[in-house]
Design a protein around this motif. Structure first.
Motif, PDB file in Angstrom:
ATOM      1  N   HIS A 190      -2.804  -0.999  -5.811  1.00 48.56           N
ATOM      2  CA  HIS A 190      -2.087  -0.876  -4.537  1.00 48.56           C
ATOM      3  C   HIS A 190      -1.644   0.563  -4.275  1.00 48.56           C
ATOM      4  O   HIS A 190      -0.993   0.839  -3.277  1.00 48.56           O
ATOM      5  N   LEU A 191      -1.995   1.467  -5.198  1.00 43.68           N
ATOM      6  CA  LEU A 191      -1.721   2.890  -5.019  1.00 43.68           C
ATOM      7  C   LEU A 191      -2.947   3.556  -4.411  1.00 43.68           C
ATOM      8  O   LEU A 191      -4.071   3.351  -4.872  1.00 43.68           O
ATOM      9  N   TYR A 192      -2.729   4.359  -3.409  1.00 44.92           N
ATOM     10  CA  TYR A 192      -3.790   5.101  -2.754  1.00 44.92           C
ATOM     11  C   TYR A 192      -3.501   6.582  -2.949  1.00 44.92           C
ATOM     12  O   TYR A 192      -2.417   7.053  -2.611  1.00 44.92           O
ATOM     13  N   VAL A 193      -4.468   7.293  -3.516  1.00 42.14           N
ATOM     14  CA  VAL A 193      -4.335   8.719  -3.765  1.00 42.14           C
ATOM     15  C   VAL A 193      -5.276   9.434  -2.809  1.00 42.14           C
ATOM     16  O   VAL A 193      -6.430   9.021  -2.642  1.00 42.14           O
ATOM     17  N   LEU A 194      -4.776  10.493  -2.173  1.00 45.58           N
ATOM     18  CA  LEU A 194      -5.601  11.260  -1.237  1.00 45.58           C
ATOM     19  C   LEU A 194      -5.511  12.737  -1.578  1.00 45.58           C
ATOM     20  O   LEU A 194      -4.417  13.278  -1.714  1.00 45.58           O
ATOM     21  N   HIS A 195      -6.673  13.366  -1.704  1.00 46.86           N
ATOM     22  CA  HIS A 195      -6.733  14.826  -1.841  1.00 46.86           C
ATOM     23  C   HIS A 195      -7.405  15.361  -0.589  1.00 46.86           C
ATOM     24  O   HIS A 195      -8.418  14.818  -0.139  1.00 46.86           O
ATOM     25  N   VAL A 196      -6.839  16.429  -0.023  1.00 50.58           N
ATOM     26  CA  VAL A 196      -7.393  17.026   1.187  1.00 50.58           C
ATOM     27  C   VAL A 196      -7.947  18.412   0.852  1.00 50.58           C
ATOM     28  O   VAL A 196      -7.219  19.288   0.385  1.00 50.58           O
ATOM     29  N   LEU A 197      -9.235  18.576   1.089  1.00 46.77           N
ATOM     30  CA  LEU A 197      -9.903  19.860   0.902  1.00 46.77           C
ATOM     31  C   LEU A 197      -9.855  20.654   2.199  1.00 46.77           C
ATOM     32  O   LEU A 197      -9.940  20.069   3.287  1.00 46.77           O
ATOM     33  N   ARG A 244       0.849  -1.192   0.000  1.00 41.78           N
ATOM     34  CA  ARG A 244       0.000   0.000   0.000  1.00 41.78           C
ATOM     35  C   ARG A 244       0.886   1.243   0.000  1.00 41.78           C
ATOM     36  O   ARG A 244       1.568   1.519   0.973  1.00 41.78           O
ATOM     37  N   VAL A 245       0.814   1.997  -1.100  1.00 42.03           N
ATOM     38  CA  VAL A 245       1.599   3.222  -1.223  1.00 42.03           C
ATOM     39  C   VAL A 245       0.633   4.391  -1.355  1.00 42.03           C
ATOM     40  O   VAL A 245      -0.236   4.387  -2.227  1.00 42.03           O
TER      41      VAL A 245
END
Length: 143
Positions: A35-42, A8-9
């Motif tokens: 296995h890639l996790y993308v996160l955007h923070v508002l 998990r990256v």
């Protein structure tokens, strides 16, 4: 699985070119894009913003718009299947919380290259993530 292979990256995305460029190096650590996790923070929606005042925009709809935009971006590429998350709050705190939640093995984050006075006043998300992350962090230097 080699010692470089991760399960998990996490790659935080702020829609800058540097953050999207971080996906290619991150992709090298996983066997496939799922296995890639993308996160955007508002940031929190300010009550005085017109959309909030007129009840036409809320955090849930904003999160949905970001997910749709990211899904569209990853639809026809080697990143198809990437896991997308959207949070609301302080970027470094949300990145750290999400990394724990998904039990990330690695965080790949770009440095926006702020130095001097601007870094002193604004702080550095990458620096806080490095300091408090439960897992290794790779910081990609801006060219």
């Amino acid at each position: 699985m080699s010692w470089l292979q991760k399960d998990r990256v996490l790659v935080p995305i702020d829609f800058s070119e540097e953050s999207f460029a971080a996906l290619s190096p991150a992709r090298e650590f996983v066997k496939d894009a799922s296995h890639l996790y993308v996160l955007h923070v508002l940031s929190h929606l300010h009550p005085a913003e017109p959309g909030a005042m007129w009840n036409t925009l809320d955090d849930r709809s904003r999160q949905q718009h970001v997910k749709e935009a990211l899904n569209k971006r990853f639809q026809a590429s080697e990143f198809e299947g990437v896991q997308i998350g959207v949070a609301v709050g302080d970027p470094s705190s949300e990145i750290l919380d999400y990394a724990k939640e998904i039990n990330a093995d690695l965080i790949v984050i770009p440095s926006h290259g702020k130095t001097g006075l601007s870094r002193f006043f604004l702080g550095s998300v990458a620096e806080r993530v490095i300091r408090y992350a439960h897992c290794p962090v790779v910081v990609l230097k801006k060219n």
